[in-house]
Scaffold this motif. Sequence first.
Motif, mmCIF file in Angstrom:
data_model
loop_
_atom_site.group_PDB
_atom_site.id
_atom_site.type_symbol
_atom_site.label_atom_id
_atom_site.label_comp_id
_atom_site.label_asym_id
_atom_site.label_seq_id
_atom_site.Cartn_x
_atom_site.Cartn_y
_atom_site.Cartn_z
ATOM 1 N N PHE A 40 9.071 -40.126 -50.873
ATOM 2 C CA PHE A 40 8.286 -38.974 -51.316
ATOM 3 C C PHE A 40 8.538 -37.790 -50.387
ATOM 4 C CE2 PHE A 40 3.913 -36.918 -51.498
ATOM 5 C CZ PHE A 40 4.121 -36.305 -52.725
ATOM 6 N N LYS A 41 8.842 -36.655 -50.952
ATOM 7 C CA LYS A 41 9.192 -35.478 -50.163
ATOM 8 C C LYS A 41 7.970 -34.684 -49.701
ATOM 9 C CE LYS A 41 13.749 -34.920 -52.193
ATOM 10 N NZ LYS A 41 14.481 -35.494 -51.113
ATOM 11 N N GLY A 42 6.775 -35.131 -50.069
ATOM 12 C CA GLY A 42 5.552 -34.452 -49.666
ATOM 13 C C GLY A 42 5.102 -33.434 -50.700
ATOM 14 N N VAL A 43 3.889 -32.930 -50.508
ATOM 15 C CA VAL A 43 3.316 -31.968 -51.452
ATOM 16 C C VAL A 43 3.804 -30.553 -51.183
ATOM 17 C CG1 VAL A 43 1.258 -33.351 -51.886
ATOM 18 C CG2 VAL A 43 1.236 -31.660 -50.041
ATOM 19 N N GLY A 44 4.457 -30.356 -50.054
ATOM 20 C CA GLY A 44 4.952 -29.026 -49.696
ATOM 21 C C GLY A 44 3.983 -28.298 -48.784
ATOM 22 N N LEU A 45 4.536 -27.534 -47.897
ATOM 23 C CA LEU A 45 3.757 -26.731 -46.965
ATOM 24 C C LEU A 45 3.793 -25.304 -47.483
ATOM 25 C CD1 LEU A 45 2.287 -27.074 -44.243
ATOM 26 C CD2 LEU A 45 4.401 -26.503 -43.101
ATOM 27 N N LYS A 46 2.617 -24.705 -47.583
ATOM 28 C CA LYS A 46 2.562 -23.360 -48.157
ATOM 29 C C LYS A 46 3.468 -22.403 -47.393
ATOM 30 C CE LYS A 46 -1.337 -22.122 -45.403
ATOM 31 N NZ LYS A 46 -2.452 -21.333 -45.192
ATOM 32 N N ARG A 61 -2.924 -32.124 -38.738
ATOM 33 C CA ARG A 61 -4.092 -32.936 -39.106
ATOM 34 C C ARG A 61 -5.358 -32.096 -39.254
ATOM 35 N NH1 ARG A 61 -2.045 -36.969 -35.152
ATOM 36 N NH2 ARG A 61 -1.190 -38.664 -36.381
ATOM 37 N N LYS A 62 -5.405 -30.934 -38.610
ATOM 38 C CA LYS A 62 -6.580 -30.055 -38.670
ATOM 39 C C LYS A 62 -6.620 -29.203 -39.937
ATOM 40 C CE LYS A 62 -6.733 -29.601 -33.647
ATOM 41 N NZ LYS A 62 -6.571 -28.665 -32.520
ATOM 42 N N ARG A 63 -5.527 -29.165 -40.670
ATOM 43 C CA ARG A 63 -5.463 -28.324 -41.871
ATOM 44 C C ARG A 63 -6.433 -28.833 -42.935
ATOM 45 N NH1 ARG A 63 -0.602 -25.310 -43.052
ATOM 46 N NH2 ARG A 63 -1.097 -25.803 -45.209
ATOM 47 N N ALA A 64 -7.024 -27.911 -43.664
ATOM 48 C CA ALA A 64 -7.971 -28.257 -44.719
ATOM 49 C C ALA A 64 -7.312 -29.084 -45.824
ATOM 50 C CB ALA A 64 -8.582 -26.990 -45.303
ATOM 51 N N ASP A 65 -6.017 -28.895 -46.043
ATOM 52 C CA ASP A 65 -5.324 -29.600 -47.122
ATOM 53 C C ASP A 65 -4.624 -30.884 -46.656
ATOM 54 O OD1 ASP A 65 -3.518 -28.086 -45.660
ATOM 55 O OD2 ASP A 65 -2.433 -27.322 -47.398
ATOM 56 N N TYR A 66 -4.869 -31.303 -45.417
ATOM 57 C CA TYR A 66 -4.204 -32.494 -44.888
ATOM 58 C C TYR A 66 -4.617 -33.756 -45.658
ATOM 59 C CZ TYR A 66 -2.428 -36.050 -41.721
ATOM 60 O OH TYR A 66 -1.769 -37.126 -41.201
ATOM 61 N N LYS A 67 -5.911 -33.888 -45.934
ATOM 62 C CA LYS A 67 -6.392 -35.083 -46.636
ATOM 63 C C LYS A 67 -5.707 -35.216 -47.998
ATOM 64 C CE LYS A 67 -10.546 -37.322 -48.349
ATOM 65 N NZ LYS A 67 -11.945 -37.190 -48.685
ATOM 66 N N ASP A 68 -5.573 -34.117 -48.718
ATOM 67 C CA ASP A 68 -4.905 -34.146 -50.027
ATOM 68 C C ASP A 68 -3.443 -34.564 -49.884
ATOM 69 O OD1 ASP A 68 -7.233 -33.324 -51.262
ATOM 70 O OD2 ASP A 68 -6.672 -31.201 -51.228
ATOM 71 N N ALA A 69 -2.770 -34.050 -48.859
ATOM 72 C CA ALA A 69 -1.364 -34.407 -48.635
ATOM 73 C C ALA A 69 -1.240 -35.890 -48.310
ATOM 74 C CB ALA A 69 -0.781 -33.561 -47.511
ATOM 75 N N HIS A 70 -2.156 -36.402 -47.495
ATOM 76 C CA HIS A 70 -2.137 -37.815 -47.126
ATOM 77 C C HIS A 70 -2.401 -38.692 -48.340
ATOM 78 C CE1 HIS A 70 -3.824 -41.601 -45.489
ATOM 79 N NE2 HIS A 70 -2.821 -41.457 -44.628
ATOM 80 N N GLU A 71 -3.384 -38.321 -49.153
ATOM 81 C CA GLU A 71 -3.697 -39.107 -50.346
ATOM 82 C C GLU A 71 -2.522 -39.122 -51.327
ATOM 83 O OE1 GLU A 71 -7.386 -37.437 -51.749
ATOM 84 O OE2 GLU A 71 -8.546 -38.486 -50.201
ATOM 85 N N ALA A 72 -1.834 -38.002 -51.454
ATOM 86 C CA ALA A 72 -0.661 -37.944 -52.340
ATOM 87 C C ALA A 72 0.433 -38.868 -51.821
ATOM 88 C CB ALA A 72 -0.149 -36.507 -52.443
ATOM 89 N N ASP A 73 0.621 -38.903 -50.503
ATOM 90 C CA ASP A 73 1.634 -39.767 -49.898
ATOM 91 C C ASP A 73 1.305 -41.240 -50.149
ATOM 92 O OD1 ASP A 73 4.043 -39.950 -48.183
ATOM 93 O OD2 ASP A 73 2.662 -40.922 -46.768
ATOM 94 N N VAL A 74 0.053 -41.619 -49.930
ATOM 95 C CA VAL A 74 -0.373 -43.008 -50.149
ATOM 96 C C VAL A 74 -0.194 -43.396 -51.617
ATOM 97 C CG1 VAL A 74 -2.381 -44.549 -50.142
ATOM 98 C CG2 VAL A 74 -1.954 -43.053 -48.181
ATOM 99 N N GLU A 85 1.972 -42.231 -53.761
ATOM 100 C CA GLU A 85 3.397 -42.414 -54.045
ATOM 101 C C GLU A 85 3.907 -43.736 -53.478
ATOM 102 O OE1 GLU A 85 5.593 -40.581 -55.959
ATOM 103 O OE2 GLU A 85 3.737 -39.585 -56.580
ATOM 104 N N ILE A 86 3.450 -44.104 -52.300
ATOM 105 C CA ILE A 86 3.860 -45.387 -51.702
ATOM 106 C C ILE A 86 3.377 -46.543 -52.574
ATOM 107 C CG2 ILE A 86 3.495 -46.937 -49.731
ATOM 108 C CD1 ILE A 86 3.481 -44.351 -47.962
ATOM 109 N N LYS A 87 2.145 -46.438 -53.082
ATOM 110 C CA LYS A 87 1.616 -47.493 -53.955
ATOM 111 C C LYS A 87 2.428 -47.624 -55.243
ATOM 112 C CE LYS A 87 -3.134 -47.554 -52.299
ATOM 113 N NZ LYS A 87 -4.549 -47.268 -52.605
ATOM 114 N N LYS A 88 3.041 -46.518 -55.669
ATOM 115 C CA LYS A 88 3.901 -46.548 -56.860
ATOM 116 C C LYS A 88 5.295 -47.079 -56.538
ATOM 117 C CE LYS A 88 2.092 -42.242 -58.654
ATOM 118 N NZ LYS A 88 2.507 -40.888 -59.052
ATOM 119 N N GLY A 89 5.563 -47.304 -55.242
ATOM 120 C CA GLY A 89 6.880 -47.784 -54.844
ATOM 121 C C GLY A 89 7.831 -46.686 -54.422
ATOM 122 N N ASN A 90 7.370 -45.466 -54.377
ATOM 123 C CA ASN A 90 8.205 -44.334 -53.957
ATOM 124 C C ASN A 90 8.116 -44.189 -52.435
ATOM 125 O OD1 ASN A 90 9.572 -41.976 -53.533
ATOM 126 N ND2 ASN A 90 8.225 -40.690 -54.757
#
Length: 164
Positions: A63-69, A40-53, A55-60
């Motif tokens: 979703f396998k996530g945006v990937g961890l560097k 949750r402290k990662r700078a890219d966490y918000k982007d990952a969360h928004e991508a997940d939301v 995908e859920i709104k699309k019915g997916n």
Amino acid sequence: MDKFFTQTQCDRCGGSLASGRTMSMFNEECICMNCKDEERKRADYKDAHEADVAEIKKGNYNFKGVGLKNRVFSDEQIKEALTEFKQMQLDGDLHFCPRCGEERMRDVPTHNCLSRQADVYVCEVCGAEEAIYAMKGTPLPLDYWHYTGLMEMSQAPTDHKQVE
């Protein structure tokens, strides 16, 4: 039964899942609550969360996530850089904690906590967390430290070779 519910160790740090588990926001790893707190402290966490939301709104719902560097530096490379960081601490040049990034270090470096994971001083909060994690046998991986993120952003000093 699904592996998520039966596995006993965190996919990320190898620690116990006895006190709780969750799915990573970045990928399909089953992680412990300590790793989730750090995630949750990662700078890219918000982007990952928004991508997940999104995908859920699309019915997916799978979703396998945006990937961890990928990991950029080995533990030995990070420890070597932290040893150099400690010298800068002793010279009075740095006042932020290399673990959390907060500016809560005491003015005299040796009045802070000596990390259990690397030869460097950390703030009191991180020192206490390290003690708890050490008792549980689940230390925070060095690549989750704030200073490691700075190394990655700058691609580190030229004498550090990246992990292939």
